[in-house]
Design a protein around this motif. Structure first.
Motif, PDB file in Angstrom:
ATOM      1  N   GLN A   1       0.812  -1.218   0.000  1.00 53.70           N
ATOM      2  CA  GLN A   1       0.000   0.000   0.000  1.00 53.70           C
ATOM      3  C   GLN A   1       0.847   1.270   0.000  1.00 53.70           C
ATOM      4  O   GLN A   1       0.328   2.362  -0.207  1.00 53.70           O
ATOM      5  CB  GLN A   1      -0.931   0.010   1.225  1.00 53.70           C
ATOM      6  N   ASP A   2       2.139   1.131   0.262  1.00 54.31           N
ATOM      7  CA  ASP A   2       2.995   2.310   0.367  1.00 54.31           C
ATOM      8  C   ASP A   2       3.598   2.644  -1.007  1.00 54.31           C
ATOM      9  O   ASP A   2       4.513   1.969  -1.476  1.00 54.31           O
ATOM     10  CB  ASP A   2       4.104   2.015   1.397  1.00 54.31           C
ATOM     11  N   ASP A   3       3.077   3.689  -1.646  1.00 54.15           N
ATOM     12  CA  ASP A   3       3.493   4.005  -3.018  1.00 54.15           C
ATOM     13  C   ASP A   3       4.929   4.502  -3.093  1.00 54.15           C
ATOM     14  O   ASP A   3       5.607   4.295  -4.101  1.00 54.15           O
ATOM     15  CB  ASP A   3       2.550   5.053  -3.628  1.00 54.15           C
ATOM     16  N   ASP A   4       5.400   5.177  -2.050  1.00 51.75           N
ATOM     17  CA  ASP A   4       6.787   5.664  -2.086  1.00 51.75           C
ATOM     18  C   ASP A   4       7.762   4.484  -2.011  1.00 51.75           C
ATOM     19  O   ASP A   4       8.751   4.441  -2.733  1.00 51.75           O
ATOM     20  CB  ASP A   4       7.059   6.634  -0.932  1.00 51.75           C
ATOM     21  N   LEU A   5       7.449   3.530  -1.143  1.00 48.74           N
ATOM     22  CA  LEU A   5       8.317   2.353  -1.051  1.00 48.74           C
ATOM     23  C   LEU A   5       8.276   1.577  -2.369  1.00 48.74           C
ATOM     24  O   LEU A   5       9.303   1.132  -2.883  1.00 48.74           O
ATOM     25  CB  LEU A   5       7.890   1.465   0.129  1.00 48.74           C
ATOM     26  N   ALA A   6       7.057   1.462  -2.929  1.00 48.84           N
ATOM     27  CA  ALA A   6       6.918   0.756  -4.209  1.00 48.84           C
ATOM     28  C   ALA A   6       7.774   1.440  -5.275  1.00 48.84           C
ATOM     29  O   ALA A   6       8.461   0.779  -6.055  1.00 48.84           O
ATOM     30  CB  ALA A   6       5.454   0.731  -4.628  1.00 48.84           C
ATOM     31  N   ARG A   7       7.766   2.765  -5.295  1.00 48.30           N
ATOM     32  CA  ARG A   7       8.570   3.501  -6.291  1.00 48.30           C
ATOM     33  C   ARG A   7      10.053   3.263  -6.057  1.00 48.30           C
ATOM     34  O   ARG A   7      10.807   3.007  -7.001  1.00 48.30           O
ATOM     35  CB  ARG A   7       8.259   5.009  -6.211  1.00 48.30           C
ATOM     36  N   LEU A   8      10.465   3.327  -4.788  1.00 50.73           N
ATOM     37  CA  LEU A   8      11.888   3.104  -4.475  1.00 50.73           C
ATOM     38  C   LEU A   8      12.345   1.733  -4.964  1.00 50.73           C
ATOM     39  O   LEU A   8      13.456   1.578  -5.457  1.00 50.73           O
ATOM     40  CB  LEU A   8      12.124   3.199  -2.963  1.00 50.73           C
ATOM     41  N   LEU A   9      11.453   0.752  -4.843  1.00 46.20           N
ATOM     42  CA  LEU A   9      11.823  -0.614  -5.220  1.00 46.20           C
ATOM     43  C   LEU A   9      11.964  -0.801  -6.729  1.00 46.20           C
ATOM     44  O   LEU A   9      12.445  -1.833  -7.176  1.00 46.20           O
ATOM     45  CB  LEU A   9      10.804  -1.608  -4.648  1.00 46.20           C
ATOM     46  N   THR A  10      11.540   0.215  -7.514  1.00 48.78           N
ATOM     47  CA  THR A  10      11.650   0.073  -8.975  1.00 48.78           C
ATOM     48  C   THR A  10      12.995   0.539  -9.512  1.00 48.78           C
ATOM     49  O   THR A  10      13.323   0.288 -10.669  1.00 48.78           O
ATOM     50  CB  THR A  10      10.566   0.898  -9.717  1.00 48.78           C
ATOM     51  N   PHE A  11      13.771   1.267  -8.711  1.00 51.09           N
ATOM     52  CA  PHE A  11      15.038   1.806  -9.228  1.00 51.09           C
ATOM     53  C   PHE A  11      16.111   0.710  -9.224  1.00 51.09           C
ATOM     54  O   PHE A  11      16.302   0.035  -8.206  1.00 51.09           O
ATOM     55  CB  PHE A  11      15.534   2.964  -8.346  1.00 51.09           C
ATOM     56  N   PRO A  12      16.831   0.589 -10.353  1.00 51.61           N
ATOM     57  CA  PRO A  12      17.899  -0.427 -10.370  1.00 51.61           C
ATOM     58  C   PRO A  12      19.036  -0.068  -9.429  1.00 51.61           C
ATOM     59  O   PRO A  12      19.798  -0.942  -9.015  1.00 51.61           O
ATOM     60  CB  PRO A  12      18.375  -0.415 -11.826  1.00 51.61           C
ATOM     61  N   ASN A  13      19.163   1.221  -9.100  1.00 44.61           N
ATOM     62  CA  ASN A  13      20.277   1.681  -8.263  1.00 44.61           C
ATOM     63  C   ASN A  13      19.834   1.961  -6.818  1.00 44.61           C
ATOM     64  O   ASN A  13      20.395   2.816  -6.139  1.00 44.61           O
ATOM     65  CB  ASN A  13      20.951   2.917  -8.873  1.00 44.61           C
ATOM     66  N   VAL A  14      18.802   1.248  -6.378  1.00 43.86           N
ATOM     67  CA  VAL A  14      18.383   1.330  -4.970  1.00 43.86           C
ATOM     68  C   VAL A  14      18.347  -0.087  -4.418  1.00 43.86           C
ATOM     69  O   VAL A  14      17.780  -0.987  -5.054  1.00 43.86           O
ATOM     70  CB  VAL A  14      16.978   1.968  -4.837  1.00 43.86           C
TER      71      VAL A  14
END
Ligand code: NAD
Length: 333
Positions: free
Chosen positions: A279-292
């Protein structure tokens, strides 16, 4: 036997606490729930509660505990940003923490994250398992000769500084309470925060979360950093403004980010949510970056650190039971 309600427990907490209580002096009541004002009734008849980083020990919760006769809030961690210490004081509750446990556990995890992120091992691991042996996109940089900026030269920051110095990095640091003798001995140079931000190829945060350090990393301070910098946070999530972090990742200003903590980790980290919709959209976005890369607050998770935490926590509970002094440096109220 002293009844102690232990909140937010996992198997490894129960094992290490039971092992530390060799004499069997504590009547452990282990709960999986986090402590909040709503779950405080689970501490009925307990003289002490034992809590961790994501229990919400705010004033209403402390009032509920005090009304039930709880005398001690024993944190089994170092940071205490989740406890309203002045409120505990007002209510006559003692709060203790574990002032020191293997700082190597946390420091080594910070370095593990840095090496993984820089050499893209998180991507390499998945690729090779898919029989994709291509190296495209996996180029890292030598740490040797680069500059590491250590924010906070307490117990953990000093060890990270020493390890990175061992890699041949130039190490600079900022701390409002510098330790000049240590710095001279380790070849570390203290600089102003703006100089640290603009000179570092790698920045690692090792400071407590307080009102003064909340969102220390935000749009304005990220703007001072070198393009391509790698940022490591194994301290507390709210040191970083997540939205600003996402913007700086999208623009390409940040070269990589490794987190063991996240601003909104409560209720997410430590849980298996693999069958659920995040449900956390910011965490979901962070998880999409190859460099995170993100680990779920596991920097403390070594046998040595767990044994240290168990020992000090049990010593504090036994001290309450026997009316003896609490472990050195652990009393907050
Ligand atoms: P410490 O108290 O030994 O050191 C903290 C240092 O930060 C001190 O030297 C202090 O002067 C400095 N500091 C405070 N405000 C600062 C600022 N604005 N800028 C620069 N320096 C500042 O603490 P420690 O044992 O090294 O732990 C550091 C933090 O790591 C803890 O507060 C905790 O939040 C976090 N931690 C995380 C984990 C984990 O599992 N991820 C485990 C243990 C600790």
């Amino acid at each position: 036997m002293m009844k102690t309600a232990v909140f937010d427990t996992k198997a490894y907490d129960r094992d290490s606490l039971r092992r530390a209580d060799a004499s069997g002096a504590i009547d452990w009541r282990f709960h999986e729930a986090r402590l909040t004002s709503e779950t405080a009734p689970l501490a009925q008849d307990a003289r002490a509660v034992c809590v961790f980083v994501n229990d919400q020990v705010d004033r209403p919760c402390l009032e509920a505990l005090a009304a039930q006769g709880v005398q001690l809030v024993a944190l089994r961690c170092t940071g205490f940003n989740n406890v309203d210490v002045p409120a505990a004081k007002d209510l006559g509750l003692t709060v203790t923490r574990v002032p020191i446990y293997s700082p190597y556990a946390v420091a080594e995890h910070a370095v593990a994250l840095l090496l993984t992120l820089n050499r893209k091992l998180h991507r390499a691991f998945n690729r090779v398992r898919e029989l994709n042996f291509s190296l495209d996109g996996l180029v890292g940089f030598d740490l040797h000769g680069k500059t590491a900026g250590i924010v906070g030269t307490g117990k953990i920051g000093r060890i990270v500084a020493r390890i990175l110095h061992g890699f041949g990095m130039r190490v600079i640091a900022y701390d409002p309470f510098p330790v000049p003798d240590w710095a001279a001995e380790e070849g570390v140079e203290y600089v102003e925060p703006s100089v640290l931000a603009s000179s570092s190829d790698v920045i690692s945060l090792h400071i407590p979360l307080t009102p003064a350090t909340k969102h220390l990393i935000r749009q304005e301070t990220i703007g001072l950093m070198k393009p391509g910098v790698i940022l490591i946070n194994v301290s507390r999530g709210a040191l970083i403004d997540t939205r600003a972090l996402i913007d700086a990742l999208k623009s390409g200003h940040l070269g990589g980010v490794a987190l063991d903590v996240y601003e909104e980790e409560e209720g997410i980290f430590f849980e298996d949510l693999s069958g659920q919709v995040l449900q956390d959209d910011d965490l979901a976005r962070l998880l999409t970056f190859p460099n995170v890369i993100i680990s779920a607050h596991q920097a403390f998770l070594t046998h040595e650190a767990l044994a240290d935490i168990g020992r000090t926590t049990v010593a504090n509970l036994e001290a309450l039971a026997g009316g003896q002094p609490f472990a050195e440096g652990s009393v907050l109220t």
